[in-house]
Structures are given as C-alpha cells and as structure tokens.
Design a protein around this motif. Structure first.
Motif, PDB file in Angstrom:
ATOM      1  N   GLY A 108       0.466  -1.005  -0.134  1.00 18.05           N
ATOM      2  CA  GLY A 108       0.288   0.000  -0.005  1.00 18.05           C
ATOM      3  C   GLY A 108       1.167   1.499  -0.165  1.00 18.05           C
ATOM      4  O   GLY A 108       0.406   1.983  -0.495  1.00 18.05           O
ATOM      5  N   VAL A 109       2.163   1.295   0.336  1.00 19.23           N
ATOM      6  CA  VAL A 109       2.527   2.188   1.085  1.00 19.23           C
ATOM      7  C   VAL A 109       3.472   3.238  -0.432  1.00 19.23           C
ATOM      8  O   VAL A 109       3.626   3.652  -0.816  1.00 19.23           O
ATOM      9  N   ALA A 110       3.823   0.898  -0.833  1.00 13.40           N
ATOM     10  CA  ALA A 110       4.405   1.321  -1.711  1.00 13.40           C
ATOM     11  C   ALA A 110       4.057   2.153  -3.087  1.00 13.40           C
ATOM     12  O   ALA A 110       4.509   2.749  -3.643  1.00 13.40           O
ATOM     13  N   ALA A 111       2.547   1.987  -3.832  1.00  8.15           N
ATOM     14  CA  ALA A 111       2.115   2.496  -4.364  1.00  8.15           C
ATOM     15  C   ALA A 111       1.625   3.646  -4.494  1.00  8.15           C
ATOM     16  O   ALA A 111       2.051   4.137  -5.543  1.00  8.15           O
ATOM     17  N   TRP A 112       1.148   4.115  -3.021  1.00  4.28           N
ATOM     18  CA  TRP A 112       1.490   5.565  -2.696  1.00  4.28           C
ATOM     19  C   TRP A 112       2.343   6.275  -3.448  1.00  4.28           C
ATOM     20  O   TRP A 112       2.482   7.501  -3.886  1.00  4.28           O
TER      21      TRP A 112
END
Length: 312
Positions: A254-258
């Motif tokens: 999730g953080v990588a996508a953001w």
C-alpha cells in the motif's frame, strides 16, 4: 485473540483495496520477471542480514545475562524469518524464538525482553537512517519531515524524562517495569561491549534490506535512478513495521503504491516492486524451513530415547 484477528483482517482489507485500485496484474507482473540473478542476490543478502540479526540478538541477550551462542542464534533467526514471511502478522517467528530461547536459558522473561530490545534497536536505527536519507533526497514526505523529526525528538525526550522521574524504589508493577526497562537498556543495548556491535549489525541490516528492495525494483522493471528509488524504498520498509499484514503483504504494498505514484512513477510499479521484494524475502528465508524440518526430524528420536528405560 481479537487483536490477532484484527491484524489479519486489516492486512486482507489493504490487499483488497489495492486489488480494486490497481488490479491483480501489478502483483503478477513483477513476479514473472524474477530471474536467477535476483534470487541469488536475495539469498546472499538474506544470509548477511540474518547473521547480523543473530549477532545483534546474541549481543543483547548476553548483556541481559542469558547466553546465546551465535550459531544457535543464526538457526533461530532463519526459522523466525521464514515464519514471519509465511504466517499472518509478520511477528510470530520472533515470538517463537523469544519464548524458545527463554525456555532454553531458564528465564522466559529475559528471553522475551532480549528479542524486544534487539528489534527495538533495529527499528531505531532504521528510523535514523530514514530521516537522513529522506532529508537528503526528494520524496513525497519531505515537506512533513521537520514535523516528524520534531515529534520523534519530543517522544525520545519524554521517554528519557519518564525514566529519570520514575521512582528508584517501589513495589508497583509500573515502577518495577520502568526499572527493568532502564536496566535492560543500560546493559543490553548501551553496555560497553554491546552498543557498537548492535549499531553496526543494525546498520548493515538496513543496508541489506534496502539493497534487496532495489534489486526488486530493477527486477520489476523500474529504471528510475537510485537517488529517486532510495527514499521510496525506505518508506516501504518503514511500513513493514506495521503488524497489519498477511505473510508480510499489506502495508508494504500500500505504501509503495502511494509513494511511487506520488513521486511521479506509477502505483502499479510500486506494487510490483513491493511484491517482488516479498517474493525475494520468502526465497531468502527458505533455509529457515530447513531448520524447521531438521528439528521435526530430531524430535521423534528424542522422544523415543526419553521414553526408553535407558533414556536420560
């Protein structure tokens, strides 16, 4: 039990949102590109970080008065990494090695505290490295860095002040807990024979995790310069500290996508990179499966010998 289920549900929920936003192709695209050099690099880097983790644990345990040979620590750490990478929550392997070592040493409390403090030391070093790197290179969180640094400094000062103001005597559980924590930090982390080794081992581990993430990014097809990828991978590593995951997957993706999307790359690229990283970590942890199988193979023999008339 409720919190354990909440972690699993939270991780599944995060993955469901990601699947809805970017689709399943982002998860599969990078994995299909994993090749032999990436796997070999993951195994080598994983061996280095595991030995460093074992060394750090052995130092902290020795400082707390529970001896832990390095070879034993390496086997336990490999098993813990494998369990962390395959079971929900990402912490069950560490819980297992803490309790197991405590029982073997005859002091479960100190065994658990040794793992808690060595993991805490690792997180502190990771946060310190992250602050330096995020301040040096552009990232989506750079505008918020001064406030975050000030908050961390305030929290650190509050902890130190609380420790100094805590009563030197007292029978309450709170007073005993504070005294134990202060003594543990002084002997287990800041002792003359431990602090430098703990710092070096933690720094090498952070470098190893970053290197694995960069290998994952290149494997997933990212051609962004290292100065651009480094802060993004650090943010994804920090997200791994959140216990809302399923076999390691969830907050990291999730953080990588953001951050990848906010940095002008793409959310799909971030998800693919984080997914490849998870796959490489799983491969690097496979020696831990061998440790588990070897222990299971020895247990029946041990039980039979104990049950026989001539057994000890």
């Amino acid at each position: 039990m409720v919190w354990a289920w909440a972690r699993v549900v939270g991780g599944v929920g995060l993955l469901a949102v990601l699947l809805w936003q970017v689709g399943g192709g982002a998860f599969l695209a990078g994995v299909r590109l994993i090749d032999a050099p990436a796997l070999a690099a993951a195994l080598l880097i994983g061996a280095l970080t595991t030995v460093c983790a074992a060394w750090r644990w052995s130092l902290v345990a020795g400082g707390l008065g529970v001896r832990l040979p390095l070879a034993t620590a390496v086997a336990h750490c490999y098993r813990a990494v494998f369990l962390n990478a395959t079971l929900p929550g990402g912490m069950l392997g560490d819980v297992h090695r803490a309790v197991r070592h405590g029982r073997d040493a005859g002091d479960v409390s100190r065994g658990i505290r040794a793992v808690v403090w060595e993991r805490t030391a690792g997180q502190v070093v990771l946060v310190g490295v992250a602050l330096v790197v995020l301040a040096a290179f552009p990232s989506p969180v750079r505008p918020y860095l001064p406030a975050a640094a000030a908050l961390l400094v305030a929290l650190g000062l509050a902890v130190v002040l609380l420790a100094r103001l805590s009563p030197g005597t007292g029978r309450s559980r709170w007073a005993r807990g504070v005294r134990t924590a202060v003594a543990d930090v002084r002997t287990g982390l800041l002792g003359r024979r431990t602090w430098l080794g703990v710092l070096v081992a933690s720094a090498v581990m952070v470098a190893g995790h970053l290197a694995t993430f960069l290998v994952a990014a290149r494997t997933a097809g990212s051609d962004a310069p290292l100065t651009r990828l480094l802060p993004l991978t650090l943010l994804a590593l920090l997200a791994m500290g959140l216990p809302l995951n399923v076999a390691g997957f969830g907050p990291r993706e999730g953080v990588a996508a953001w951050v990848f999307g906010a940095a002008g790359l793409s959310a799909s690229e971030g998800v693919a990179t984080a997914t490849v990283y998870g796959a490489l970590v799983l491969v690097a942890s496979l020696p831990g499966a061998a440790v588990l199988l070897a222990r299971r193979a020895r247990e029946p023999t041990t039980v039979r010998e104990a049950a026989s008339p001539g057994g000890c």
